[in-house]
Design a protein around this motif. Structure first.
Motif, short mmCIF file in Angstrom:
data_model
loop_
_atom_site.label_atom_id
_atom_site.label_comp_id
_atom_site.label_asym_id
_atom_site.label_seq_id
_atom_site.Cartn_x
_atom_site.Cartn_y
_atom_site.Cartn_z
N VAL A 198 0.93 -1.20 -0.03
CA VAL A 198 0.08 0.10 -0.01
C VAL A 198 0.85 1.35 0.14
CG1 VAL A 198 -1.87 1.32 1.12
CG2 VAL A 198 -1.93 -1.15 1.19
N LEU A 199 1.90 1.19 0.82
CA LEU A 199 2.76 2.51 0.98
C LEU A 199 3.92 2.49 -0.09
CD1 LEU A 199 2.86 2.76 4.58
CD2 LEU A 199 1.26 4.03 3.17
N ARG A 200 3.94 1.31 -0.65
CA ARG A 200 5.07 1.15 -1.70
C ARG A 200 6.34 1.40 -1.43
NH1 ARG A 200 2.33 -1.91 -4.93
NH2 ARG A 200 0.57 -0.93 -5.88
N GLU A 201 6.88 1.12 -0.01
CA GLU A 201 8.28 1.43 0.38
C GLU A 201 8.93 0.15 0.15
OE1 GLU A 201 9.34 3.94 1.98
OE2 GLU A 201 7.64 5.23 2.57
N ALA A 202 10.28 0.52 -0.16
CA ALA A 202 11.24 -0.54 -0.55
C ALA A 202 11.75 -1.45 0.50
CB ALA A 202 12.22 -0.02 -1.23
N ASP A 203 11.77 -0.62 1.90
CA ASP A 203 12.34 -1.42 3.03
C ASP A 203 11.64 -0.68 4.37
OD1 ASP A 203 13.69 1.18 3.13
OD2 ASP A 203 15.71 0.09 2.76
N VAL A 204 11.97 -1.23 5.53
CA VAL A 204 11.40 -0.76 6.80
C VAL A 204 12.52 -0.91 7.90
CG1 VAL A 204 9.03 -1.17 6.42
CG2 VAL A 204 10.27 -2.98 7.74
N LEU A 205 12.36 0.01 8.92
CA LEU A 205 13.39 -0.35 10.27
C LEU A 205 12.81 -0.78 11.22
CD1 LEU A 205 15.41 3.42 9.80
CD2 LEU A 205 15.76 1.08 8.73
N GLU B 208 19.01 -3.30 22.68
CA GLU B 208 20.11 -4.17 22.44
C GLU B 208 19.88 -5.43 23.36
OE1 GLU B 208 24.44 -3.30 23.80
OE2 GLU B 208 24.22 -2.39 21.92
N GLU B 209 19.49 -5.29 24.72
CA GLU B 209 19.17 -6.64 25.39
C GLU B 209 17.78 -7.21 25.36
OE1 GLU B 209 20.02 -5.12 29.46
OE2 GLU B 209 21.92 -4.59 28.93
N ASN B 210 16.98 -6.72 24.53
CA ASN B 210 15.70 -7.33 24.36
C ASN B 210 15.81 -8.52 23.20
OD1 ASN B 210 12.98 -8.19 24.27
ND2 ASN B 210 12.10 -6.15 23.94
N HIS B 211 16.51 -9.63 23.62
CA HIS B 211 16.49 -10.54 22.50
C HIS B 211 15.31 -10.99 21.87
CE1 HIS B 211 20.87 -10.35 23.31
NE2 HIS B 211 20.63 -10.43 24.66
N ARG B 212 14.10 -11.20 22.73
CA ARG B 212 13.05 -11.78 22.29
C ARG B 212 12.52 -10.69 20.81
NH1 ARG B 212 8.71 -13.36 26.78
NH2 ARG B 212 8.05 -14.76 25.33
N SER B 213 12.49 -9.61 21.13
CA SER B 213 12.10 -8.42 20.04
C SER B 213 13.19 -8.58 19.01
CB SER B 213 12.32 -7.13 20.73
OG SER B 213 11.69 -6.21 19.75
N ARG B 214 14.37 -8.74 19.27
CA ARG B 214 15.33 -8.72 18.19
C ARG B 214 15.30 -9.88 17.29
NH1 ARG B 214 21.32 -7.14 20.25
NH2 ARG B 214 21.59 -7.56 17.95
N ARG B 215 14.89 -11.01 17.84
CA ARG B 215 14.49 -12.23 16.84
C ARG B 215 13.43 -12.13 15.84
NH1 ARG B 215 14.79 -15.44 22.00
NH2 ARG B 215 12.66 -15.34 22.28
N ILE B 216 12.60 -11.11 15.93
CA ILE B 216 11.47 -10.77 14.95
C ILE B 216 12.43 -10.31 13.54
CG2 ILE B 216 9.63 -9.37 14.28
CD1 ILE B 216 8.56 -9.48 17.09
N PRO B 217 12.83 -9.21 13.70
CA PRO B 217 13.81 -8.96 12.44
C PRO B 217 14.73 -9.99 11.90
CG PRO B 217 14.41 -7.16 14.13
CD PRO B 217 13.34 -8.30 14.62
N GLU B 218 15.55 -10.42 12.81
CA GLU B 218 16.43 -11.20 12.46
C GLU B 218 15.71 -12.69 11.91
OE1 GLU B 218 18.41 -12.05 16.10
OE2 GLU B 218 19.42 -10.30 16.12
N SER B 219 14.33 -12.95 12.07
CA SER B 219 13.59 -13.98 11.44
C SER B 219 13.20 -13.77 10.24
CB SER B 219 13.01 -14.49 12.30
OG SER B 219 11.57 -13.70 12.42
N LEU B 220 13.28 -12.62 9.91
CA LEU B 220 12.66 -12.09 8.55
C LEU B 220 13.99 -11.29 7.73
CD1 LEU B 220 9.70 -9.96 10.04
CD2 LEU B 220 9.62 -12.35 8.86
N GLY B 221 14.95 -11.89 7.88
CA GLY B 221 16.19 -11.37 6.95
C GLY B 221 16.77 -10.02 7.43
N GLY B 222 16.26 -9.33 8.69
CA GLY B 222 16.72 -8.09 8.72
C GLY B 222 18.07 -7.95 9.20
#
Length: 174
Positions: free
Chosen positions: A122-129, A134-148
């Motif tokens: 919908v927004l036609r963006e090429a990427d997101v952030l 740094e210490e929130n490993h549960r949250s960090r797993r989300i972008p890492e699992s998506l190829g971030g």
């Protein structure tokens, strides 16, 4: 682009732009535990959430940010919040929190995947952030699992509490 009409469905979830009737559910779900790595503290009253919600509605209409309640599709149970933000960066950044009793079931990742689809289609963006403590490993797993890919760092300011180092992931949407 006005973001106030955002609606997304995934396999288990329904995400849509904030409405005033979401305030009570948000207030009830935001606990000190949820706020450990967030940029906000629990509200003192549901009226405080309603006031914040009025700001969210304006920002969504202006296309600057959209706050997105996350609900189970089958039961409509409130699970947390997601968001698409155009803040510090030239590209959108995504945010998420899931209520304590619903964590560990893949809802956060599923919601982020839904938001990514919206940003791409919908927004036609090429990427997101995606910014995480740094210490929130549960949250960090989300972008890492998506190829971030790690693309930077940040110091995250909390209203009442310590600063903490954050990491920034770039997730390509192609």
């Amino acid at each position: 682009m006005d973001l106030s009409s955002l609606e997304i469905e995934t396999e288990r979830l329904r995400l849509r732009a904030y409405r005033a009737d979401d305030a009570r559910d948000i207030f009830d779900a935001v606990t000190p535990e949820i706020c450990e790595y967030m940029t906000f503290n629990p509200a003192q009253s549901v009226d405080e959430i309603r006031e914040l919600g009025r700001k969210w509605l304006v920002l969504a209409a202006e296309g600057r940010e959209v706050a997105v309640p996350i609900r189970e599709k089958a039961s409509t149970r409130f699970l947390g919040m997601g968001g698409i933000h155009y803040r510090k960066h030239q590209r959108p950044d995504l945010g998420i929190w899931i209520r304590a009793d619903a964590q560990g079931q893949g809802y956060g990742r599923e919601a982020i995947v839904g938001l990514i689809g919206y940003v791409r289609d919908v927004l036609r963006e090429a990427d997101v952030l995606y910014v995480a403590a740094e210490e929130n490993h549960r949250s960090r797993r989300i972008p890492e699992s998506l190829g971030g890919e790690l693309c930077g760092s940040d110091i995250v300011q909390r209203p009442c509490g310590p600063l903490y180092p954050g990491v920034i992931y770039r997730i390509a949407l192609s």
